[in-house]
Design a protein around this motif. Structure first.
Motif, PDB file in Angstrom:
ATOM      1  N   GLU A 185       0.840  -1.204   0.000  1.00  0.00           N
ATOM      2  CA  GLU A 185       0.000   0.000   0.000  1.00  0.00           C
ATOM      3  C   GLU A 185       0.877   1.257   0.000  1.00  0.00           C
ATOM      4  O   GLU A 185       0.618   2.206  -0.744  1.00  0.00           O
ATOM      5  N   GLU A 186       1.935   1.244   0.802  1.00  0.00           N
ATOM      6  CA  GLU A 186       2.840   2.387   0.848  1.00  0.00           C
ATOM      7  C   GLU A 186       3.572   2.555  -0.483  1.00  0.00           C
ATOM      8  O   GLU A 186       3.753   3.673  -0.965  1.00  0.00           O
ATOM      9  N   LEU A 187       3.974   1.445  -1.091  1.00  0.00           N
ATOM     10  CA  LEU A 187       4.645   1.504  -2.378  1.00  0.00           C
ATOM     11  C   LEU A 187       3.732   2.093  -3.449  1.00  0.00           C
ATOM     12  O   LEU A 187       4.157   2.926  -4.259  1.00  0.00           O
ATOM     13  N   GLU A 188       2.486   1.689  -3.446  1.00  0.00           N
ATOM     14  CA  GLU A 188       1.534   2.226  -4.422  1.00  0.00           C
ATOM     15  C   GLU A 188       1.324   3.727  -4.224  1.00  0.00           C
ATOM     16  O   GLU A 188       1.260   4.491  -5.192  1.00  0.00           O
ATOM     17  N   ALA A 189       1.258   4.162  -2.964  1.00  0.00           N
ATOM     18  CA  ALA A 189       1.107   5.591  -2.680  1.00  0.00           C
ATOM     19  C   ALA A 189       2.333   6.370  -3.154  1.00  0.00           C
ATOM     20  O   ALA A 189       2.203   7.459  -3.727  1.00  0.00           O
ATOM     21  N   LYS A 190       3.514   5.824  -2.933  1.00  0.00           N
ATOM     22  CA  LYS A 190       4.740   6.499  -3.370  1.00  0.00           C
ATOM     23  C   LYS A 190       4.836   6.533  -4.896  1.00  0.00           C
ATOM     24  O   LYS A 190       5.309   7.514  -5.464  1.00  0.00           O
ATOM     25  N   ARG A 191       4.385   5.480  -5.555  1.00  0.00           N
ATOM     26  CA  ARG A 191       4.388   5.489  -7.021  1.00  0.00           C
ATOM     27  C   ARG A 191       3.456   6.570  -7.561  1.00  0.00           C
ATOM     28  O   ARG A 191       3.801   7.270  -8.516  1.00  0.00           O
ATOM     29  N   ALA A 192       2.289   6.691  -6.950  1.00  0.00           N
ATOM     30  CA  ALA A 192       1.357   7.731  -7.379  1.00  0.00           C
ATOM     31  C   ALA A 192       1.953   9.116  -7.141  1.00  0.00           C
ATOM     32  O   ALA A 192       1.838  10.012  -8.002  1.00  0.00           O
ATOM     33  N   TRP A 239      19.031   6.128   0.611  1.00  0.00           N
ATOM     34  CA  TRP A 239      18.534   7.479   0.841  1.00  0.00           C
ATOM     35  C   TRP A 239      19.386   8.466   0.052  1.00  0.00           C
ATOM     36  O   TRP A 239      20.503   8.171  -0.338  1.00  0.00           O
ATOM     37  N   MET A 240      18.825   9.634  -0.173  1.00  0.00           N
ATOM     38  CA  MET A 240      19.484  10.680  -0.946  1.00  0.00           C
ATOM     39  C   MET A 240      20.228  11.617  -0.009  1.00  0.00           C
ATOM     40  O   MET A 240      19.731  11.960   1.052  1.00  0.00           O
ATOM     41  N   SER A 296      12.078   8.174  -5.340  1.00  0.00           N
ATOM     42  CA  SER A 296      12.656   6.989  -6.002  1.00  0.00           C
ATOM     43  C   SER A 296      13.527   6.190  -5.047  1.00  0.00           C
ATOM     44  O   SER A 296      13.474   4.961  -5.027  1.00  0.00           O
ATOM     45  N   ALA A 297      14.323   6.889  -4.243  1.00  0.00           N
ATOM     46  CA  ALA A 297      15.165   6.195  -3.262  1.00  0.00           C
ATOM     47  C   ALA A 297      14.299   5.499  -2.212  1.00  0.00           C
ATOM     48  O   ALA A 297      14.574   4.357  -1.823  1.00  0.00           O
ATOM     49  N   ASP A 298      13.241   6.176  -1.768  1.00  0.00           N
ATOM     50  CA  ASP A 298      12.322   5.566  -0.797  1.00  0.00           C
ATOM     51  C   ASP A 298      11.661   4.323  -1.380  1.00  0.00           C
ATOM     52  O   ASP A 298      11.525   3.302  -0.704  1.00  0.00           O
ATOM     53  N   MET A 299      11.251   4.419  -2.648  1.00  0.00           N
ATOM     54  CA  MET A 299      10.603   3.280  -3.291  1.00  0.00           C
ATOM     55  C   MET A 299      11.565   2.108  -3.452  1.00  0.00           C
ATOM     56  O   MET A 299      11.170   0.958  -3.279  1.00  0.00           O
ATOM     57  N   ALA A 300      12.821   2.388  -3.761  1.00  0.00           N
ATOM     58  CA  ALA A 300      13.803   1.314  -3.901  1.00  0.00           C
ATOM     59  C   ALA A 300      14.024   0.605  -2.566  1.00  0.00           C
ATOM     60  O   ALA A 300      14.087  -0.625  -2.511  1.00  0.00           O
ATOM     61  N   ILE A 306      10.175  -5.347   0.641  1.00  0.00           N
ATOM     62  CA  ILE A 306       9.100  -6.223   0.177  1.00  0.00           C
ATOM     63  C   ILE A 306       9.677  -7.550  -0.320  1.00  0.00           C
ATOM     64  O   ILE A 306       9.155  -8.621   0.011  1.00  0.00           O
ATOM     65  N   SER A 307      10.743  -7.495  -1.104  1.00  0.00           N
ATOM     66  CA  SER A 307      11.364  -8.730  -1.609  1.00  0.00           C
ATOM     67  C   SER A 307      11.863  -9.600  -0.460  1.00  0.00           C
ATOM     68  O   SER A 307      11.683 -10.821  -0.468  1.00  0.00           O
TER      69      SER A 307
END
Length: 180
Positions: A22-29, A82-83, A148-152, A158-159
């Motif tokens: 759910e968090e990943l989907e929110a970050k993608r949006a 992180w950036m 992008s860094a947060d999503m990675a 997740i993996s």
């Protein structure tokens, strides 16, 4: 009894996976919105300044990154990204520094000229008074880099959780053999 604790672990891990998805989907949006906003602002800047005023011909011949990606490994083996803004330093200079020898009094060190902050800001490549839309585009893309860094990092987690989930499922199958 052992099967019950494995089931509880599976349940908690599954809930964590669902929260992460759910968090990943929110970050993608949010990333898609930032990138779209950045391109829109960039096109407004090109319209305001002229199509030939904002383009590859205005880029500096030598560019240094303004931010870098750092990684660290947590105690559980997960990597986190992180950036870090470099603030005019080279990427090799960012991060933990090794202790160095200090020079004692007597020999004077020649001061090295620091690069000016204006030269480091890529917006100054396009002139002194750049439109606000160009600044908005820069901010949108910077926020997109952080997302992008947060999503990675989130994808790595997740993996790792998926692998843990599969291992627990195999363990549960061994503990409680079902009908074949």
């Amino acid at each position: 009894m052992a099967g019950l604790s494995v089931r509880e672990e599976l349940d908690s891990l599954l809930l964590q996976l669902l929260r992460d998805f759910e968090e990943l989907e929110a970050k993608r949006a949010a990333l898609n919105a930032r990138v779209e906003e950045g391109w829109f602002s960039l096109s407004k800047a090109r319209y305001a300044m002229g199509a030939k005023s904002v383009g590859p011909l205005q880029y500096a011949s030598h560019m240094e990154p303004r931010c870098c990606v750092h990684t660290s490994e947590a105690q559980d083996g997960l990597q986190r990204l992180w950036m870090v803004k470099t603030a005019g330093r080279r990427p090799e200079d960012v991060g933990p520094q090794e202790p160095a020898l200090r020079r004692r009094k007597g020999l004077s060190k020649t001061p090295q000229p620091e690069p000016s902050a204006g030269a480091q800001d890529p917006l100054n490549w396009f002139g002194i008074l750049v439109p606000q839309s160009l600044r908005q585009a820069q901010t949108s893309f910077q926020e997109g880099l952080q997302l992008s860094a947060d999503m990675a990092s989130l994808q790595i987690r997740i993996s790792w959780n998926q692998r843990q989930f599969q291992e627990l499922q195999e363990k549960l199958k061994q503990l409680e053999p079902g009908p074949a």
